[in-house]
Design an enzyme around this catalytic site. Structure first.
Site, PDB file in Angstrom:
ATOM      1  N   LYS A 105      -2.368   1.955  -0.637  1.00 21.36           N
ATOM      2  CA  LYS A 105      -1.279   2.207  -1.589  1.00 21.36           C
ATOM      3  C   LYS A 105      -1.104   3.708  -1.665  1.00 21.36           C
ATOM      4  O   LYS A 105      -2.026   4.459  -1.358  1.00 21.36           O
ATOM      5  CB  LYS A 105      -1.664   1.673  -2.972  1.00 21.36           C
ATOM      6  CG  LYS A 105      -0.477   1.427  -3.870  1.00 21.36           C
ATOM      7  CD  LYS A 105       0.226   0.146  -3.478  1.00 21.36           C
ATOM      8  CE  LYS A 105       1.132  -0.405  -4.526  1.00 21.36           C
ATOM      9  NZ  LYS A 105       1.344  -1.845  -4.299  1.00 21.36           N
TER      10      LYS A 105
HETATM   11  N1  GLU Z   1       4.511  -3.144  -2.561  1.00 17.12           N
HETATM   12  C1  GLU Z   1       4.402  -4.519  -2.185  1.00 17.12           C
HETATM   13  C2  GLU Z   1       3.124  -5.110  -2.747  1.00 17.12           C
HETATM   14  O1  GLU Z   1       2.557  -4.620  -3.690  1.00 17.12           O
HETATM   15  C3  GLU Z   1       4.588  -4.741  -0.693  1.00 17.12           C
HETATM   16  C4  GLU Z   1       3.596  -4.064   0.194  1.00 17.12           C
HETATM   17  C5  GLU Z   1       3.938  -4.160   1.677  1.00 17.12           C
HETATM   18  O2  GLU Z   1       4.881  -4.846   2.036  1.00 17.12           O
HETATM   19  O3  GLU Z   1       3.229  -3.511   2.437  1.00 17.12           O
HETATM   20  O4  GLU Z   1       2.681  -6.132  -2.296  1.00 17.12           O
END
Ligand code: GLU
Length: 423
Positions: free
Chosen positions: A112
């Site tokens: 993240k």
């Molecule tokens: N931000 C989204 C999540 O928390 C998608 C992450 C992604 O597609 O890599 O799952």
């Protein structure tokens, strides 16, 4: 020794993530060293950089990218632009991505990142400069085989397009697979923009069936009107025939016992900036929305919404966590004692990263799938994951969230065990 909830501060995302991991570990025979590895995360990258504002001033920003694990494949996870974002939050959210990717059984680790900023205070040009500079800063650690960012809170397909372009400039050739959630014109996948919501609706469908609730007109309340909330409401109505009675954004919510006209709510939001005041609806607060008597409640906004102080008043039969970490662990325990069926975040919102995976595969193969194909594959992965989590929870006499963590943690632990320790 039983996990003592009092040792965790559940207002902190980091503690919520750690507590869930520790609760799952109670059911797993993990040696202490391995448990420490899974708790720690692998890499943390912090960058401080200047951005030129429209008035010519320079402003410093802080960006983060945490790769919690790379054991099952490249790190994967969103980039969030948020005023209070800090390293602790990013760390916890990166860990959630590790467990989520493992629950969905995708060949990814977890990551993240993001920038501490308020996008509502930035012009489009400032956002572009910020995004391009962030990309340049984190370019050494991202890449289609290393770490693949995607949208999260207050980032979108345009943000991904800027990242893809900047990264490609850096490389000297176009690299579509460095991010997912791109515009379709740049190699994005059909269905990615609605994937989190669509996956969540598939999970709700399975829950309704498992609970034997197929009969009757069920009502839904959705907290959030961002990339996920609106589509969950729309698809719950369209695919499952559920009646959406409430929806909200940061300014508050709207309620109509006989069902909302979502097109009207969307039109009002686009016109005025908020859903509140939509003709034919009553105004409610975000807190009131969570406590409405409905069959299905979907928190689709931010973390820490269902807590020990309001869990007793949740009035739904099913809670589907479209947001990340909307329920604290203690609140989850209370909901469980009250026999409320909670579909945990790392399962309920796993549709987003699943279609990100499809996008990455399509970019790698340079071969594109139809939207029908995407939704069919998403349905099959969501349904499989749902039942694997349910089965794991039942086998361990645990609630669904702990079942999901057990499943995810077990898969990551096994990968790490097989790979061994270097050197
Ligand atoms: N931000 C989204 C999540 O928390 C998608 C992450 C992604 O597609 O890599 O799952």
């Amino acid at each position: 020794m039983a996990v003592d909830y009092k040792l965790y501060d559940e207002s902190r995302l980091a503690d919520v993530a750690r507590l869930n991991l520790d609760l799952a570990a109670e059911h797993l025979d993990l040696e202490e060293g391995l448990r420490d590895i899974l708790r720690s995360g692998q890499r943390e990258f912090i960058v401080h950089f200047p951005v030129e504002m429209d008035d010519g001033r320079l402003k410093m920003f802080t960006g983060y990218r945490v790769q919690h694990s790379l054991y099952r494949g490249p790190a994967k996870g969103g980039l969030r632009y948020y005023p209070t974002l800090d390293l602790e939050d990013v760390r916890a959210l990166a860990a959630l991505m590790t467990w989520k990717c493992a629950v969905m059984n995708l060949p990814f680790g977890g990551a993240k990142g993001g920038v501490q900023c308020d996008t509502k205070q930035l012009s489009q040009e400032e956002l572009e400069r910020l995004t391009r500079r962030l990309t340049w800063e984190i370019a050494p650690i991202i890449g289609p085989n290393a770490d693949i960012p995607a949208p999260d809170l207050y980032t979108d397909a345009q943000t991904m397009a800027w990242i893809m372009d900047t990264y490609s400039m850096f490389k000297g050739y176009t690299v579509p697979g460095v991010v997912t959630g791109k515009p379709v014109e740049l190699g994005g996948s059909l269905g990615r923009d609605t994937a989190t919501a669509q996956g969540c609706v598939y999970a709700i469908r399975e829950a309704i069936e498992v609970l034997g609730m197929q009969e009757g007109a069920h009502t839904v309340a959705v907290q959030g009107f961002g990339k996920v909330g609106y589509h969950v409401a729309r698809l719950a109505q369209k695919c499952l025939g559920l009646k959406v009675v409430a929806i909200s954004d940061t300014g508050g919510g709207v309620y109509n016992r006989s069902g909302l006209d979502l097109e009207l709510v969307l039109g009002h939001k686009l016109e005025t900036g908020s859903v509140t005041g939509t003709p034919g609806t009553d105004r409610i607060t975000n807190e009131e929305l969570l406590e409405l008597p409905v069959e299905v409640l979907v928190p689709a906004a931010i973390e820490n919404q269902i807590r020990a102080d309001n869990a007793e008043r949740i009035n739904a039969r099913i809670v589907a966590e479209a947001a990340n970490a909307p329920t604290t662990a203690t609140a989850g325990k209370i909901l469980d004692e009250r026999d409320i069926f909670v579909i945990p975040d790392i399962l309920a919102n796993g549709g987003g990263v699943t279609v990100s995976y499809f996008e990455w595969v399509q970019n790698t193969q340079k071969l594109f799938w139809s939207e029908d194909d995407i939704n069919r594959r998403l349905d099959s992965i969501m349904t499989r994951a749902f039942h694997e989590v349910l089965q794991t929870a039942r086998q361990n006499k645990a609630r669904l969230r702990i079942g999901a963590y057990i499943l995810g943690v077990q898969r990551v632990a096994r990968a790490k065990q097989l790979r061994g320790i270097f050197p």
